[in-house]
Design an enzyme around this catalytic site. Structure first.
Site, PDB file in Angstrom:
ATOM      1  N   LYS A   1      -3.036  -1.044  11.726  1.00 15.02           N
ATOM      2  CA  LYS A   1      -1.640  -0.648  11.950  1.00 15.02           C
ATOM      3  C   LYS A   1      -1.483   0.847  12.242  1.00 15.02           C
ATOM      4  O   LYS A   1      -1.762   1.272  13.339  1.00 15.02           O
ATOM      5  CB  LYS A   1      -0.778  -1.096  10.777  1.00 15.02           C
ATOM      6  CG  LYS A   1      -0.669  -2.636  10.682  1.00 15.02           C
ATOM      7  CD  LYS A   1       0.407  -3.056   9.725  1.00 15.02           C
ATOM      8  CE  LYS A   1       0.375  -4.532   9.384  1.00 15.02           C
ATOM      9  NZ  LYS A   1       0.975  -5.385  10.393  1.00 15.02           N
TER      10      LYS A   1
ATOM     11  N   PHE B   1      -1.470 -12.371   2.980  1.00 20.04           N
ATOM     12  CA  PHE B   1      -1.461 -12.288   4.445  1.00 20.04           C
ATOM     13  C   PHE B   1      -2.539 -11.316   4.871  1.00 20.04           C
ATOM     14  O   PHE B   1      -2.481 -10.131   4.575  1.00 20.04           O
ATOM     15  CB  PHE B   1      -0.102 -11.845   5.016  1.00 20.04           C
ATOM     16  CG  PHE B   1      -0.070 -11.998   6.517  1.00 20.04           C
ATOM     17  CD1 PHE B   1       0.442 -13.148   7.105  1.00 20.04           C
ATOM     18  CD2 PHE B   1      -0.613 -11.019   7.348  1.00 20.04           C
ATOM     19  CE1 PHE B   1       0.427 -13.318   8.490  1.00 20.04           C
ATOM     20  CE2 PHE B   1      -0.634 -11.183   8.738  1.00 20.04           C
ATOM     21  CZ  PHE B   1      -0.112 -12.333   9.300  1.00 20.04           C
TER      22      PHE B   1
ATOM     23  N   ASP C   1      -7.101  -4.842   1.029  1.00 18.44           N
ATOM     24  CA  ASP C   1      -6.507  -4.868   2.361  1.00 18.44           C
ATOM     25  C   ASP C   1      -5.310  -3.918   2.339  1.00 18.44           C
ATOM     26  O   ASP C   1      -4.252  -4.251   1.821  1.00 18.44           O
ATOM     27  CB  ASP C   1      -6.071  -6.299   2.722  1.00 18.44           C
ATOM     28  CG  ASP C   1      -5.479  -6.369   4.124  1.00 18.44           C
ATOM     29  OD1 ASP C   1      -5.121  -5.304   4.671  1.00 18.44           O
ATOM     30  OD2 ASP C   1      -5.369  -7.483   4.666  1.00 18.44           O
TER      31      ASP C   1
HETATM   32  N1  PXG Z   1      -3.528  -7.557   6.589  1.00 17.07           N
HETATM   33  C1  PXG Z   1      -2.262  -7.270   6.246  1.00 17.07           C
HETATM   34  C2  PXG Z   1      -1.954  -6.881   4.831  1.00 17.07           C
HETATM   35  C3  PXG Z   1      -1.262  -7.333   7.216  1.00 17.07           C
HETATM   36  O1  PXG Z   1       0.000  -7.047   6.884  1.00 17.07           O
HETATM   37  C4  PXG Z   1      -2.932  -7.988   8.844  1.00 17.07           C
HETATM   38  C5  PXG Z   1      -3.870  -7.900   7.833  1.00 17.07           C
HETATM   39  C6  PXG Z   1      -3.371  -8.377  10.222  1.00 17.07           C
HETATM   40  O2  PXG Z   1      -3.229  -7.311  11.122  1.00 17.07           O
HETATM   41  P1  PXG Z   1      -3.171  -7.637  12.705  1.00 17.07           P
HETATM   42  O3  PXG Z   1      -3.307  -6.292  13.350  1.00 17.07           O
HETATM   43  O4  PXG Z   1      -4.314  -8.534  13.018  1.00 17.07           O
HETATM   44  O5  PXG Z   1      -1.852  -8.278  12.965  1.00 17.07           O
HETATM   45  C7  PXG Z   1      -1.606  -7.701   8.536  1.00 17.07           C
HETATM   46  C8  PXG Z   1      -0.586  -7.825   9.621  1.00 17.07           C
HETATM   47  C9  PXG Z   1       2.150 -11.029  12.814  1.00 17.07           C
HETATM   48  C10 PXG Z   1       2.420 -10.141  11.670  1.00 17.07           C
HETATM   49  O6  PXG Z   1       2.935 -10.962  13.755  1.00 17.07           O
HETATM   50  C11 PXG Z   1       1.398  -9.472  11.044  1.00 17.07           C
HETATM   51  C12 PXG Z   1       1.691  -8.641   9.979  1.00 17.07           C
HETATM   52  C13 PXG Z   1       2.991  -8.473   9.587  1.00 17.07           C
HETATM   53  C14 PXG Z   1       3.979  -9.156  10.220  1.00 17.07           C
HETATM   54  C15 PXG Z   1       3.724  -9.983  11.270  1.00 17.07           C
HETATM   55  O7  PXG Z   1       1.176 -11.791  12.766  1.00 17.07           O
HETATM   56  N2  PXG Z   1       0.750  -7.976   9.243  1.00 17.07           N
END
Ligand code: PXG
Length: 400
Positions: A257, A143, A228
């Site tokens: 985050k 992810f 990441d």
């Molecule tokens: N990399 C990792 C490992 C993540 O957990 C992202 C990138 C993307 O970050 P942004 O700020 O673009 O969301 C994440 C995000 C969702 C969601 O609602 C996103 C995450 C966890 C749970 C839900 O899209 N992680």
């Protein structure tokens, strides 16, 4: 407004907001530290921390002070002009990450997109890879965000079905498999993009030594290790960065985050001068990236992590949390796993779905989120106390 019931807000949101989520049915209107309150005044402990974006706790006084003071002076200039906060934030970030240069963005997905662009350009300019041939190896069940490039190499059909066509150049290998990594490297490989722990896949922790081996393989083949750490970084797993558990320092790291202290979106790519030098005027940017408000919040967010030693705290309390989970007598749990305060309980299929348990926990005042059917994630703010952990454990025991 404040005297309206939860159902009012849920219905209003449902009618006017795209249905990209299936939230736990709680409507939060106030928060402090590890605690949140719903619109009816009921109090809960937050065991999700906005997917690890609130490591410092909700509305940390140091971060709020920085926000208020900067908001009273200057909030946005764009990068067409300099501002007096960007340099100090990037300096601090580089020091903390033990790197040389950083590039500020806003969201996690933007940081990942930025890292992909930098790696590709580095491949063309420094490695002499043929035009449009650059490959970045990624892992199944990854992810990394929601943009079209990123979902194009997701292996989750929910994330990418209906959103193609996608960008080529992302061979996918199994996670935690160094043999597959060696096999996948070609003359066009520029990097390997990987999460130190796969958070969204349900807190999947690779075997000990995986990251160190990955580091060696990338060095041996002259490709970039891009970690990441958007979810695992900034003390969540018991170290400032998860790579520090194995001394597997990457060439590039993506952060987001908790870099924004749960207040504003702040993300960044951090790397060496040699790699970052491929970015020249006009090749990349963002209107809000590096804005002075984000910079002071980002700097304060790092200060809190360091001053309050939240890495050590996450390590210590994470061990305690898992120990107490193990002590709960139940036949419903298939596995308890985690590192620092990024933890998951995997329920047996026979026990029912994780969603049912998350909703029962909500009724008892614990907000945790289910994922992938059988998994419940527990990732409270790192400022949590032992007493508050006991409070959670008592309720988890009850629902189990
Ligand atoms: N990399 C990792 C490992 C993540 O957990 C992202 C990138 C993307 O970050 P942004 O700020 O673009 O969301 C994440 C995000 C969702 C969601 O609602 C996103 C995450 C966890 C749970 C839900 O899209 N992680």
């Amino acid at each position: 407004m404040a005297d309206k019931r939860a159902s009012y807000y849920i219905n209003l949101e449902d009618k006017y907001t795209a249905h990209g989520y299936h939230p736990i049915p709680v409507v939060i209107s106030r928060a402090k530290g590890v605690w949140v309150w719903d619109v009816e005044g009921k109090k809960y402990v937050d065991c999700l921390s906005a997917y690890s974006a609130v490591n410092q706790g909700h509305r940390h006084p140091t971060i709020m002070k920085a926000l208020r003071e900067q908001a009273a002076k200057l909030t946005l200039t764009s990068r067409a002009f300099h501002n007096d906060q960007l340099g100090a934030f990037m300096e601090k970030l580089c020091q903390v990450a033990r790197m040389e240069m950083a590039l500020p963005m806003n969201t996690g997905a933007e940081a990942v997109e930025t890292a992909i662009k930098i790696a590709r350009k580095w491949g063309y300019e420094k490695k002499g890879i043929g035009q449009d041939r650059a490959e970045i190896i990624v892992c199944s069940d990854n992810f990394h965000g929601r943009t079209t490039t990123i979902v194009g190499f997701s292996t989750d059909p929910l994330a990418n079905t209906g959103f193609g066509p996608f960008s080529p150049g992302f061979p996918i290998i199994p996670y935690d498999d160094t043999h597959a990594l060696k096999e996948a490297i070609t003359e066009n490989t520029v990097g390997f993009l990987v999460e130190p722990i796969q958070g969204e896949a349900g807190v999947k922790i690779p075997r000990d030594g995986y990251l160190r081996e990955v580091r060696e393989i990338c060095s041996d083949h002259g490709i970039l290790l891009i970690l990441d750490e958007i979810q695992t970084g900034l003390c969540r797993t018991g170290k400032m960065f998860a790579w520090m558990h194995e001394d597997a320092k990457p060439d590039m790291i993506t952060l987001g985050k908790a870099l924004g202290g749960g207040v504003v979106p702040v993300s960044a790519v951090v790397s060496s001068e040699e790699i970052m030098s491929v970015i020249t005027p006009g090749t990349h940017g963002s209107t809000f990236g590096g804005n002075p408000l984000a910079c002071v919040v980002g700097r304060a967010s790092l200060d809190v992590l360091i001053e309050e030693k939240l890495d050590e705290r996450a390590d210590r309390l994470g061990k305690l949390f898992r120990k107490k989970l193990h002590e709960i007598a139940t036949d419903k749990v298939a596995e308890i796993r985690g590192k620092g305060l990024l933890n998951a309980i995997e329920l047996k299929k026979s026990a029912g779905t994780a969603r049912e348990y998350a909703e029962r926990l909500m009724e008892l005042g614990v907000l945790a989120k289910d994922t992938h059917g059988q998994t419940i994630r527990f990732a409270p703010p790192l400022v949590i106390t032992e007493k508050e952990i006991d409070w959670i454990i008592k309720r988890v025991q009850k629902v189990l």
